[in-house]
Design a protein around this motif. Structure first.
Motif, PDB file in Angstrom:
ATOM      1  N   ASN A 170      -2.440 -43.801  -6.512  1.00  0.00           N
ATOM      2  CA  ASN A 170      -2.157 -43.066  -5.385  1.00  0.00           C
ATOM      3  C   ASN A 170      -2.128 -41.567  -5.475  1.00  0.00           C
ATOM      4  O   ASN A 170      -1.195 -41.067  -6.055  1.00  0.00           O
ATOM      5  N   LYS A 171      -2.941 -40.893  -4.641  1.00  0.00           N
ATOM      6  CA  LYS A 171      -2.942 -39.285  -4.753  1.00  0.00           C
ATOM      7  C   LYS A 171      -2.099 -38.595  -3.727  1.00  0.00           C
ATOM      8  O   LYS A 171      -1.820 -37.728  -3.593  1.00  0.00           O
ATOM      9  N   HIS A 172      -1.396 -39.808  -3.028  1.00  0.00           N
ATOM     10  CA  HIS A 172      -0.454 -39.123  -1.820  1.00  0.00           C
ATOM     11  C   HIS A 172       0.876 -39.487  -2.057  1.00  0.00           C
ATOM     12  O   HIS A 172       1.698 -39.951  -1.176  1.00  0.00           O
TER      13      HIS A 172
END
Length: 261
Positions: free
Chosen positions: A35-37
């Motif tokens: 997950n980049k967030h």
């Protein structure tokens, strides 16, 4: 004429050999979710983990695919992968959870880092709690600190090459309640040494049993608590642990050990 026939036979045999060799590789396929967030330290870890595992694919020994979308956790998408890796995320929706349950109940492999096992009273996923050995997140140490780990089984394939203890790099250490050790299905491979306590400067682990690497023997899975920040892959001993854990899950495939094919 005989020479020509001999060359043809030789070429044919070489072709068969090359084809047979090509069929051996890649040995298996991995799909890694990230997950980049999420919080910065978990993104930093994901970046390092992807680089680390992609480096291990040199020679085409296995396929390491990645996705930053948990919506890819569907039966059709994951059915051809021998191992799912959760780097810094976990299934969220009912559909994703169902696909994951089906995959694991049918012999799929799971390699989870750090927050991939996070669950609390609001998670409402009894299957996942059982999958982890009945453990629910209880408390953590803070800030990230190095810690002395104790290897609990020096004969297991994951830990047989490791020293009895070693100092792991900076990490946020989770403690679970109840300890997964209390579940007879759980095999604890490494834990925090009591020499660490009290561990932390802001949030403190004062005492208690703190497994950090374990497997639920009902499934082809392993969990490692390491996974916070950009120091995780800075230690050769811990890297050895991670690689051997990864190899062990892949080798435990009920359809056959890919390293023996």
């Amino acid at each position: 004429m005989k020479t020509r026939i001999s060359w043809i036979v030789t070429i044919a045999l070489l072709s068969v050999s090359i084809i047979a060799e090509a069929q051996r590789y890649p040995r298996f396929k991995v799909l890694a979710f990230y997950n980049k967030h999420v919080e910065r330290a978990h993104v930093e870890f994901a970046d390092d983990a992807i680089k680390f595992f992609k480096g291990l694919t040199i020679g085409n020994g296995f396929v390491f695919d990645t996705t930053s979308s948990m919506s890819d956790l569907t039966h059709e998408k994951i059915k051809d992968y021998q191992l799912l890796m959760m780097i810094n995320d976990f299934p969220h929706s009912a559909e994703q959870r169902k696909a994951f349950e089906q995959y694991m109940e049918n012999g799929g492999g799971w390699f989870g880092f750090h927050v991939a096992a996070y669950n609390d009273r609001s998670t409402n996923w009894p299957w996942f709690v059982n999958f982890l050995g009945g453990s629910v997140f209880n408390r953590n140490s803070w800030p990230p600190l190095p810690a002395k780990l104790v290897i609990e089984d020096n004969k297991h394939p994951v830990t047989k090459a490791l020293p009895a203890t070693f100092i792991a790099p900076l990490n946020e250490w989770y403690q679970w309640k109840p300890s997964p050790r209390e579940n007879k299905k759980v095999k604890v491979l490494a834990s925090l040494s009591v020499d660490n306590y009290p561990l932390g400067l802001k949030d403190i682990l004062p005492d208690g049993d703190t497994p950090v690497v374990w497997t639920n023997t009902d499934y082809r899975m392993i969990y490692l608590n390491m996974g916070h920040g950009d120091n995780i892959f800075s230690d050769a001993t811990q890297n050895k642990l991670i690689i051997d854990a990864f190899r062990w899950v892949a080798a435990s495939d009920k359809k056959g050990d890919p390293f023996k094919k």
